[in-house]
Write an enzyme that holds these catalytic residues in place. Structure first.
Site, PDB file in Angstrom:
ATOM      1  N   THR A  32       4.021   1.552  -0.824  1.00 62.53           N
ATOM      2  CA  THR A  32       4.774   1.561  -2.071  1.00 62.53           C
ATOM      3  C   THR A  32       3.911   2.083  -3.215  1.00 62.53           C
ATOM      4  O   THR A  32       4.355   2.904  -4.035  1.00 62.53           O
ATOM      5  CB  THR A  32       5.284   0.140  -2.387  1.00 62.53           C
ATOM      6  OG1 THR A  32       6.087  -0.315  -1.299  1.00 62.53           O
ATOM      7  CG2 THR A  32       6.101   0.114  -3.667  1.00 62.53           C
ATOM      8  N   ALA A  52      -3.578   1.989  12.739  1.00 68.21           N
ATOM      9  CA  ALA A  52      -5.004   1.927  12.410  1.00 68.21           C
ATOM     10  C   ALA A  52      -5.720   0.796  13.121  1.00 68.21           C
ATOM     11  O   ALA A  52      -6.947   0.800  13.192  1.00 68.21           O
ATOM     12  CB  ALA A  52      -5.190   1.784  10.904  1.00 68.21           C
ATOM     13  N   TRP A 107       7.057  -0.933  -7.712  1.00 69.55           N
ATOM     14  CA  TRP A 107       8.200  -1.458  -6.960  1.00 69.55           C
ATOM     15  C   TRP A 107       9.405  -1.608  -7.887  1.00 69.55           C
ATOM     16  O   TRP A 107      10.528  -1.236  -7.531  1.00 69.55           O
ATOM     17  CB  TRP A 107       7.861  -2.802  -6.318  1.00 69.55           C
ATOM     18  CG  TRP A 107       8.912  -3.287  -5.363  1.00 69.55           C
ATOM     19  CD1 TRP A 107       8.943  -3.091  -4.015  1.00 69.55           C
ATOM     20  CD2 TRP A 107      10.101  -4.037  -5.685  1.00 69.55           C
ATOM     21  NE1 TRP A 107      10.076  -3.662  -3.470  1.00 69.55           N
ATOM     22  CE2 TRP A 107      10.806  -4.250  -4.474  1.00 69.55           C
ATOM     23  CE3 TRP A 107      10.632  -4.537  -6.866  1.00 69.55           C
ATOM     24  CZ2 TRP A 107      12.010  -4.941  -4.416  1.00 69.55           C
ATOM     25  CZ3 TRP A 107      11.847  -5.226  -6.816  1.00 69.55           C
ATOM     26  CH2 TRP A 107      12.514  -5.433  -5.602  1.00 69.55           C
ATOM     27  N   LYS A 159       0.821  -1.217   0.000  1.00 67.36           N
ATOM     28  CA  LYS A 159       0.000   0.000   0.000  1.00 67.36           C
ATOM     29  C   LYS A 159       0.854   1.265   0.000  1.00 67.36           C
ATOM     30  O   LYS A 159       0.607   2.183  -0.791  1.00 67.36           O
ATOM     31  CB  LYS A 159      -0.949  -0.025   1.204  1.00 67.36           C
ATOM     32  CG  LYS A 159      -1.800   1.223   1.386  1.00 67.36           C
ATOM     33  CD  LYS A 159      -3.012   0.967   2.252  1.00 67.36           C
ATOM     34  CE  LYS A 159      -2.650   0.324   3.566  1.00 67.36           C
ATOM     35  NZ  LYS A 159      -1.890   1.230   4.461  1.00 67.36           N
ATOM     36  N   PHE A 196       3.099  -9.041  -9.297  1.00 68.98           N
ATOM     37  CA  PHE A 196       4.303  -9.791  -8.945  1.00 68.98           C
ATOM     38  C   PHE A 196       4.714 -10.649 -10.141  1.00 68.98           C
ATOM     39  O   PHE A 196       3.871 -11.025 -10.970  1.00 68.98           O
ATOM     40  CB  PHE A 196       4.040 -10.692  -7.726  1.00 68.98           C
ATOM     41  CG  PHE A 196       4.092  -9.970  -6.409  1.00 68.98           C
ATOM     42  CD1 PHE A 196       5.121 -10.204  -5.510  1.00 68.98           C
ATOM     43  CD2 PHE A 196       3.112  -9.048  -6.066  1.00 68.98           C
ATOM     44  CE1 PHE A 196       5.172  -9.537  -4.292  1.00 68.98           C
ATOM     45  CE2 PHE A 196       3.160  -8.376  -4.852  1.00 68.98           C
ATOM     46  CZ  PHE A 196       4.194  -8.628  -3.959  1.00 68.98           C
ATOM     47  N   LYS A 202       7.007  -6.163  11.031  1.00 68.87           N
ATOM     48  CA  LYS A 202       6.558  -5.578   9.773  1.00 68.87           C
ATOM     49  C   LYS A 202       7.681  -4.857   9.026  1.00 68.87           C
ATOM     50  O   LYS A 202       7.693  -4.762   7.809  1.00 68.87           O
ATOM     51  CB  LYS A 202       5.409  -4.605  10.054  1.00 68.87           C
ATOM     52  CG  LYS A 202       4.761  -4.015   8.827  1.00 68.87           C
ATOM     53  CD  LYS A 202       3.524  -3.210   9.234  1.00 68.87           C
ATOM     54  CE  LYS A 202       2.858  -2.573   8.024  1.00 68.87           C
ATOM     55  NZ  LYS A 202       3.595  -1.426   7.502  1.00 68.87           N
ATOM     56  N   ARG A 255       2.249   8.789   6.829  1.00 65.43           N
ATOM     57  CA  ARG A 255       2.535   8.708   8.261  1.00 65.43           C
ATOM     58  C   ARG A 255       4.027   8.450   8.483  1.00 65.43           C
ATOM     59  O   ARG A 255       4.718   7.905   7.622  1.00 65.43           O
ATOM     60  CB  ARG A 255       1.739   7.572   8.906  1.00 65.43           C
ATOM     61  CG  ARG A 255       0.241   7.785   8.928  1.00 65.43           C
ATOM     62  CD  ARG A 255      -0.477   6.566   9.457  1.00 65.43           C
ATOM     63  NE  ARG A 255      -0.231   5.397   8.612  1.00 65.43           N
ATOM     64  CZ  ARG A 255      -0.419   4.148   9.010  1.00 65.43           C
ATOM     65  NH1 ARG A 255      -0.831   3.894  10.233  1.00 65.43           N
ATOM     66  NH2 ARG A 255      -0.198   3.150   8.188  1.00 65.43           N
ATOM     67  N   PHE A 267      -3.475  -0.067   7.291  1.00 64.75           N
ATOM     68  CA  PHE A 267      -4.068  -1.399   7.160  1.00 64.75           C
ATOM     69  C   PHE A 267      -5.182  -1.411   6.108  1.00 64.75           C
ATOM     70  O   PHE A 267      -5.167  -0.631   5.158  1.00 64.75           O
ATOM     71  CB  PHE A 267      -4.532  -1.926   8.520  1.00 64.75           C
ATOM     72  CG  PHE A 267      -3.394  -2.200   9.468  1.00 64.75           C
ATOM     73  CD1 PHE A 267      -2.363  -3.060   9.111  1.00 64.75           C
ATOM     74  CD2 PHE A 267      -3.328  -1.585  10.708  1.00 64.75           C
ATOM     75  CE1 PHE A 267      -1.300  -3.301   9.972  1.00 64.75           C
ATOM     76  CE2 PHE A 267      -2.271  -1.834  11.575  1.00 64.75           C
ATOM     77  CZ  PHE A 267      -1.263  -2.698  11.210  1.00 64.75           C
TER      78      PHE A 267
END
Length: 556
Positions: free
Chosen positions: A73, A273, A410, A71, A382, A105, A94, A301
């Site tokens: 990224t 969140a 990415w 998210k 991906f 994470k 954030r 999230f």
């Protein structure tokens, strides 16, 4: 194929002086406060600029899985993609918490060729905002206990102190403690505990305040304890507001950095969140809207948590409205929601993908049908995704009335987000009317039930006797008209992390309800959610090191 790590990519990037980034937004170098060459704080006076606001784009996601959704990224890559198609964009994010950085994470500065830099600084101490918030929180805690020690003129019941100390590290050992031990001069012995800094009400107040005056007002209204006669005691009653504001006044100014492609990024504030409201600061968002024609922001999230709170709490409080919403998904994560273990996600599995699709479609339905906003699905591609799998997602979403755009940010940076950017620009020109999930006129129980049924897809909420009593007390005290902030697991629409996909026929168990009067919302703790996480069996901190030249390794 061997891929470079995020930190390797970030280190090899040519970063512009932060004065040049500010200059691209029309901000003079003398107006910013530099923290080295590549990060700075912006003046609060930019909020008063007499110019039309840009378009606001919210990036959210499906229910997160260990497969990853990307998210942040995607948020960064979309902002770069908007620049690629000739739009003046700014990204508003954030700040990362040290809890996940050293826990499981990892950092929150994006990844691959869609990152904000300097990545190491942002993921560690940055400009010291979180330290200031932690210091203000703990100063207030110390002043509460000192007030009791010095005679307790307010009649605070030590058993009813609701204000906890905080630290920005995952530490389960500190969840429940006894302090004040020793002799008479060492304080009053009592049960106490710690929250992680991002769960502190000061973090929520910090992120929802729009000025120093508003910050002081909100700080003064925070309830920290109750008297022996059950009267609320506030931070204003403790006379702590001025000192807390002194600690926070510089932190309140938004931070400016840049993406790898030089897009300006305002990174400021960072509540989780799953246990808080999950959005960056109102000041940063509103400043970005004054500076850019398109502002890309995210909420933490999945959309059931971050996006719901962004709209029902942040937008309602600050008068904001997203012009478009991006829902990020991956084939891998959808297959995991369909029952495939992480070890088998590289294999084509259309059956599992079909079973996992309802998770994405429920989030999309919430954005479109509950909140009334136009949206697009960003499918973070991906290398193992097959054409059949991509076509399945595209077709299912088309039947549901929403477009899909592939994202390869990415690997390709802004170029991989240009197609998504074109669709977002189109959506921003469509007319929409923002709706909220619930009315503030509803009772606290009705609001919780509205979120449970409309957003989560459950049958309703079940309240423990303690929660019912707490709600009754809060409504008697006059807090019934506040919005609610649901503290719930991020891994499921339900309050049970193992219920993947789009479960139904469940209830949300509400076990604790309290007011964050300064932030202006009711906090609702559900299931087994904790406000102080613990470290995993093998925390990320074990892999982080620094060589003799000061270079950090293992940070991601």
């Amino acid at each position: 194929m061997t891929y470079k790590t995020d930190i390797e990519i970030a280190r090899q990037a040519v970063i512009k002086p932060i004065t040049d980034v500010a200059s691209s937004l029309g901000i003079d170098a003398d107006a910013i406060e530099q923290y080295g060459k590549h990060k700075a704080k912006l003046p609060l006076s930019l909020l008063d600029e007499n110019r039309e606001n840009g378009k606001l784009i919210l990036v959210t996601a499906i229910t997160p899985t260990p497969a990853g959704e990307g998210k942040t990224t995607t948020t960064i890559g979309l902002a770069d993609g908007l620049r690629k198609i000739g739009k003046k964009s700014v990204v508003a994010l954030r700040e990362p918490s040290l809890g996940p950085v050293f826990g499981m994470k990892g950092g929150a500065a994006g990844g691959g060729y869609a990152q904000v830099v300097p990545m190491e600084d942002i993921n560690l101490h940055f400009t010291g905002d979180f330290h200031a918030i932690g210091a203000a929180n703990n100063l207030l805690a110390a002043m509460i206990d000192n007030h009791i020690h010095q005679g307790n003129a307010l009649g605070i019941d030590p058993r009813k102190i609701t204000w906890k100390r905080c630290v920005d590290i995952n530490d389960r050992q500190l969840r429940n403690i006894v302090d004040g031990l020793g002799g008479k001069t060492d304080g009053t012995p009592r049960e106490d505990g710690f929250d992680i800094t991002v769960a502190s009400e000061i973090m929520a107040v910090f992120c929802l305040s729009e000025s120093i005056k508003d910050l002081k007002k909100r700080l003064s209204e925070m309830i920290v304890a109750y008297t022996y006669s059950d009267k609320p005691v506030t931070a204003g009653d403790i006379n702590a507001v001025g000192a807390m504001t002194a600690l926070l006044k510089d932190a309140l100014k938004p931070n400016i950095v840049q993406t790898l492609e030089g897009t300006p990024a305002l990174v400021h504030g960072g509540p989780f969140a799953n246990i808080a409201h999950g959005c960056n600061s109102v000041i940063a968002t509103k400043t970005a809207l004054k500076l850019g024609d398109y502002v890309v922001t995210e909420a933490g999230f999945g959309a059931d948590l971050g996006a719901e709170k962004f709209i029902d709490i942040k937008c309602r409080s600050a008068g904001l409205k997203p012009d478009a919403v991006v829902v990020v998904a991956t084939v891998r994560a959808l297959k995991m929601h369909g029952g495939v273990p992480k070890t088998s996600l590289g294999e084509e599995n259309l059956d599992a993908l079909q079973k996992g699709m309802p998770n994405l479609l429920r989030h999309v339905s919430n954005i479109k049908n509950v909140f009334g906003l136009p949206c697009v699905v960003a499918l973070n591609r991906f290398p193992t995704d097959t054409d059949n799998e991509i076509c399945t997602v595209v077709e299912k979403c088309r039947q549901f009335g929403v477009n899909v755009r592939l994202s390869t940010v990415w690997a390709d940076g802004g170029e991989g987000g240009a197609e998504l950017a074109e669709e977002v620009v189109r959506l921003c020109e469509t007319k929409s009317e923002l709706s909220y999930c619930y009315s503030l006129d509803e009772s606290i129980e009705e609001k919780i039930n509205s979120i449970t049924t409309k957003i989560y897809g459950g049958d309703g909420a079940v309240f423990t006797p303690q929660a019912k009593k707490q709600i009754e007390t809060l409504e008697k005290l006059g807090y019934g008209a506040l919005p609610v902030c649901m503290a719930k697991t991020q891994y499921s629409f339900s309050d049970e992390p193992t219920k993947l996909g789009a479960p139904d026929g469940f209830n949300i168990t509400v076990r604790n309800v309290k007011v964050s009067a300064g932030a202006g919302f009711i906090v609702v703790l559900t299931g087994d959610i904790l406000t102080m996480p613990g470290l995993p069996k093998r925390p990320a901190a074990e892999s982080i090191d620094v060589d003799e030249n000061g270079n950090i390794t293992g940070l991601f």
